[in-house]
Design an enzyme around this catalytic site. Structure first.
Site, PDB file in Angstrom:
ATOM      1  N   HIS A 136       0.828  -1.208   0.000  1.00 41.09           N
ATOM      2  CA  HIS A 136       0.000   0.000   0.000  1.00 41.09           C
ATOM      3  C   HIS A 136       0.860   1.254   0.000  1.00 41.09           C
ATOM      4  O   HIS A 136       2.061   1.236   0.240  1.00 41.09           O
ATOM      5  CB  HIS A 136      -0.925   0.006   1.224  1.00 41.09           C
ATOM      6  N   CYS A 137       0.195   2.364  -0.284  1.00 39.07           N
ATOM      7  CA  CYS A 137       0.740   3.708  -0.065  1.00 39.07           C
ATOM      8  C   CYS A 137      -0.435   4.520   0.463  1.00 39.07           C
ATOM      9  O   CYS A 137      -1.258   3.983   1.196  1.00 39.07           O
ATOM     10  CB  CYS A 137       1.395   4.284  -1.331  1.00 39.07           C
ATOM     11  N   ALA A 138      -0.552   5.770   0.096  1.00 36.64           N
ATOM     12  CA  ALA A 138      -1.681   6.559   0.589  1.00 36.64           C
ATOM     13  C   ALA A 138      -2.994   6.171  -0.095  1.00 36.64           C
ATOM     14  O   ALA A 138      -4.002   5.917   0.550  1.00 36.64           O
ATOM     15  CB  ALA A 138      -1.415   8.050   0.409  1.00 36.64           C
ATOM     16  N   SER A 144       2.703   2.297  -4.570  1.00 41.57           N
ATOM     17  CA  SER A 144       2.567   0.863  -4.302  1.00 41.57           C
ATOM     18  C   SER A 144       2.299   0.088  -5.589  1.00 41.57           C
ATOM     19  O   SER A 144       2.835  -1.011  -5.787  1.00 41.57           O
ATOM     20  CB  SER A 144       1.462   0.607  -3.281  1.00 41.57           C
TER      21      SER A 144
END
Length: 197
Positions: A136-138, A144
């Protein structure tokens, strides 16, 4: 131009038709963006994009119970150290292994040094019986997604375009232009290595 991609029908501007010179048979950034722009334009907080490989956002990353229900055993955070993306071994406890990549979602950020280490982490995780990884990222569409694409290219020998199409079967993604250029260079390097073999 790649088969099936008509840039005249693409809603993106014509200045995106350039090629950065990585290889004449690797689609240009504009062609890649046209494919990325098409299809489903929404995504969930988490989607399984490859067997036991989940791609998602910070909302899901903060939901430890939700990750437990999915059977997640490993987390790769492509926004490690950012205020919006908590993540550490302490945050997840002893039941989840954690790997952080301190990336910014800017076209000027060089994500490429993280391609191989992240791909290796994903690959090693997926070789553990019953392991599942959440990357994940934001928002789960750029940083990601780029690391997941690199994994598919490095360990499953997919071209960048094929990796994009595979992920897009299950999730909308849109890596920024800088990351796409870096992934094109990776694609060119992997093709050269394959031709030498």
């Amino acid at each position: 131009m790649s088969a099936g991609v008509n840039l005249d029908d693409c809603p993106l501007s014509t200045d995106m038709k350039e090629s950065s010179g990585a290889s004449c048979d690797i689609p240009s950034v504009g062609e890649l963006e046209c494919v990325l722009y098409g299809g489903k334009k929404t995504c969930n907080h988490v989607d399984e994009v490859w067997p036991d490989l989940f791609l998602g956002d910070m909302s899901m990353a903060h939901d430890r119970y939700g990750l437990w229900k999915l059977g997640i055993t490993h987390v790769l955070n492509a926004a490690h150290g950012k205020m919006c993306c908590q993540g550490s071994h302490d945050f997840y406890g002893t039941t989840v292994d954690y790997y952080g990549v301190p990336a910014n979602d800017l076209p000027t950020f060089d994500l490429s040094p993280y391609f191989y280490p992240s791909a290796h982490y994903i690959h090693e995780t997926l070789n553990i019986p019953n392991a599942k990884i959440f990357v994940h990222c934001a928002v789960g569409v750029s940083r990601s997604a780029s690391l997941v694409l690199a994994y598919l290219m490095i360990y499953h020998h997919l071209s960048l375009m094929d990796a994009i199409k595979r992920v897009k079967e299950n999730r909308w993604i849109f890596p920024n232009r800088g990351f796409l250029k870096q992934l094109r260079r990776l694609d060119a390097t992997l093709r050269r290595e394959k031709s030498v073999e």
